[in-house]
Design an enzyme around this catalytic site. Structure first.
Site, PDB file in Angstrom:
ATOM      1  N   LYS A  64       0.657  -1.141  -0.143  1.00 43.19           N
ATOM      2  CA  LYS A  64       0.063  -0.177   0.211  1.00 43.19           C
ATOM      3  C   LYS A  64       0.771   1.420  -0.047  1.00 43.19           C
ATOM      4  O   LYS A  64       2.023   1.209   0.308  1.00 43.19           O
ATOM      5  CB  LYS A  64      -0.938   0.003   1.223  1.00 43.19           C
ATOM      6  CG  LYS A  64      -1.863  -1.039   1.389  1.00 43.19           C
ATOM      7  CD  LYS A  64      -2.933  -1.038   2.271  1.00 43.19           C
ATOM      8  CE  LYS A  64      -4.092  -2.313   2.212  1.00 43.19           C
ATOM      9  NZ  LYS A  64      -4.897  -1.917   3.336  1.00 43.19           N
ATOM     10  N   PHE A  86     -16.030   2.776   6.493  1.00 46.76           N
ATOM     11  CA  PHE A  86     -14.725   3.453   6.288  1.00 46.76           C
ATOM     12  C   PHE A  86     -14.387   3.287   4.566  1.00 46.76           C
ATOM     13  O   PHE A  86     -13.086   3.744   4.241  1.00 46.76           O
ATOM     14  CB  PHE A  86     -13.688   2.412   6.796  1.00 46.76           C
ATOM     15  CG  PHE A  86     -13.627   0.669   6.209  1.00 46.76           C
ATOM     16  CD1 PHE A  86     -13.349   0.282   5.167  1.00 46.76           C
ATOM     17  CD2 PHE A  86     -14.455  -0.061   7.145  1.00 46.76           C
ATOM     18  CE1 PHE A  86     -13.241  -0.897   4.933  1.00 46.76           C
ATOM     19  CE2 PHE A  86     -14.572  -1.361   6.933  1.00 46.76           C
ATOM     20  CZ  PHE A  86     -13.922  -1.936   5.675  1.00 46.76           C
ATOM     21  N   ARG A 108      -1.317 -14.317   4.262  1.00 50.01           N
ATOM     22  CA  ARG A 108      -2.131 -13.794   5.508  1.00 50.01           C
ATOM     23  C   ARG A 108      -1.444 -13.834   6.860  1.00 50.01           C
ATOM     24  O   ARG A 108      -1.406 -13.167   7.451  1.00 50.01           O
ATOM     25  CB  ARG A 108      -3.414 -14.408   5.680  1.00 50.01           C
ATOM     26  CG  ARG A 108      -4.202 -13.876   4.255  1.00 50.01           C
ATOM     27  CD  ARG A 108      -5.891 -14.109   4.371  1.00 50.01           C
ATOM     28  NE  ARG A 108      -6.386 -13.267   5.066  1.00 50.01           N
ATOM     29  CZ  ARG A 108      -6.728 -11.705   5.104  1.00 50.01           C
ATOM     30  NH1 ARG A 108      -6.168 -11.393   3.964  1.00 50.01           N
ATOM     31  NH2 ARG A 108      -7.477 -11.319   5.849  1.00 50.01           N
ATOM     32  N   THR A 160      -4.900  -7.217  10.839  1.00 48.16           N
ATOM     33  CA  THR A 160      -5.245  -5.915  10.045  1.00 48.16           C
ATOM     34  C   THR A 160      -5.027  -4.704  10.945  1.00 48.16           C
ATOM     35  O   THR A 160      -4.422  -3.656  10.330  1.00 48.16           O
ATOM     36  CB  THR A 160      -6.671  -5.807   9.878  1.00 48.16           C
ATOM     37  OG1 THR A 160      -7.097  -6.951   8.925  1.00 48.16           O
ATOM     38  CG2 THR A 160      -7.168  -4.473   9.107  1.00 48.16           C
ATOM     39  N   ARG A 203       2.807  -6.280   9.222  1.00 45.27           N
ATOM     40  CA  ARG A 203       2.038  -5.125   9.563  1.00 45.27           C
ATOM     41  C   ARG A 203       2.519  -4.791  11.012  1.00 45.27           C
ATOM     42  O   ARG A 203       2.662  -3.748  11.516  1.00 45.27           O
ATOM     43  CB  ARG A 203       0.722  -5.552   9.862  1.00 45.27           C
ATOM     44  CG  ARG A 203      -0.100  -5.414   8.530  1.00 45.27           C
ATOM     45  CD  ARG A 203      -1.634  -5.657   8.543  1.00 45.27           C
ATOM     46  NE  ARG A 203      -2.075  -5.828   7.219  1.00 45.27           N
ATOM     47  CZ  ARG A 203      -3.165  -6.472   6.785  1.00 45.27           C
ATOM     48  NH1 ARG A 203      -3.630  -7.416   7.590  1.00 45.27           N
ATOM     49  NH2 ARG A 203      -3.830  -6.136   5.510  1.00 45.27           N
ATOM     50  N   ASN A 225      -1.912   0.219   6.693  1.00 44.58           N
ATOM     51  CA  ASN A 225      -1.390  -1.100   7.224  1.00 44.58           C
ATOM     52  C   ASN A 225      -0.711  -1.905   6.264  1.00 44.58           C
ATOM     53  O   ASN A 225      -0.679  -3.132   6.314  1.00 44.58           O
ATOM     54  CB  ASN A 225      -2.675  -1.889   7.839  1.00 44.58           C
ATOM     55  CG  ASN A 225      -3.648  -2.248   6.832  1.00 44.58           C
ATOM     56  OD1 ASN A 225      -3.302  -1.942   5.639  1.00 44.58           O
ATOM     57  ND2 ASN A 225      -4.711  -3.091   7.191  1.00 44.58           N
ATOM     58  N   HIS A 281      -2.210  -5.506   1.377  1.00 43.22           N
ATOM     59  CA  HIS A 281      -3.567  -5.976   1.091  1.00 43.22           C
ATOM     60  C   HIS A 281      -3.127  -7.593   0.923  1.00 43.22           C
ATOM     61  O   HIS A 281      -1.995  -7.686   0.146  1.00 43.22           O
ATOM     62  CB  HIS A 281      -4.287  -5.147   0.010  1.00 43.22           C
ATOM     63  CG  HIS A 281      -5.351  -6.263  -0.181  1.00 43.22           C
ATOM     64  ND1 HIS A 281      -6.683  -6.115   0.342  1.00 43.22           N
ATOM     65  CD2 HIS A 281      -5.405  -7.139  -1.442  1.00 43.22           C
ATOM     66  CE1 HIS A 281      -7.475  -6.994  -0.406  1.00 43.22           C
ATOM     67  NE2 HIS A 281      -6.515  -7.642  -1.194  1.00 43.22           N
TER      68      HIS A 281
END
Length: 137
Positions: A9, A57, A85, A91, A102, A112, A115
């Protein structure tokens, strides 16, 4: 061999930790089958995250995801969805286990760092959103 989509991100791209994040994937058995750096348009971000359109959000997510460039990748490996993951962590980075992407690189629940597809079915849809079959090798 499973495939999953990963997006590094804007917050992580801006901080210059793309290489460190990619190293986490590769050193844990995930191969990069495709990758591109791009600037998401508002239209593309809305379409990609439309599953969240009714959530409070959504607007902030679209705004954040279009705030700077992202690195989109197809990761490939055994149990790629689950492995990715696990490497990403929770998250909310405050809840993410030590040593996860993260926990180490994210700023907040919104910014964060990464994705990742949450299922094989969604991975196929998300990969097709960003990549033509000929781009994956």
């Amino acid at each position: 061999m499973e495939q999953t989509l990963s997006i590094i991100k804007p917050d992580a791209v801006k901080k210059g930790v793309v290489g460190k994040i990619i190293d986490r994937f590769e050193s844990n058995g995930l191969r990069i089958a495709a990758a591109k750096k791009l600037q998401l348009s508002v239209e593309d971000a809305k379409k990609f995250y439309e599953v969240h359109a009714a959530r409070p959000f959504y607007g902030e997510l679209v705004e954040f995801m279009t705030s700077g460039p992202v690195v989109v990748m197809v990761l490939e490996g055994d149990n790629a969805v689950v492995k990715n993951r696990e490497l990403m962590g929770a998250t909310n980075p405050k809840e993410a286990a030590a040593g996860t992407i993260r926990a180490d690189f994210a700023e907040s629940i919104d910014a964060n760092a990464v994705h990742g597809s949450d299922s094989l079915e969604n991975a196929k849809t998300e990969i097709a959103f960003f990549f033509a079959k000929r781009e994956i090798c």
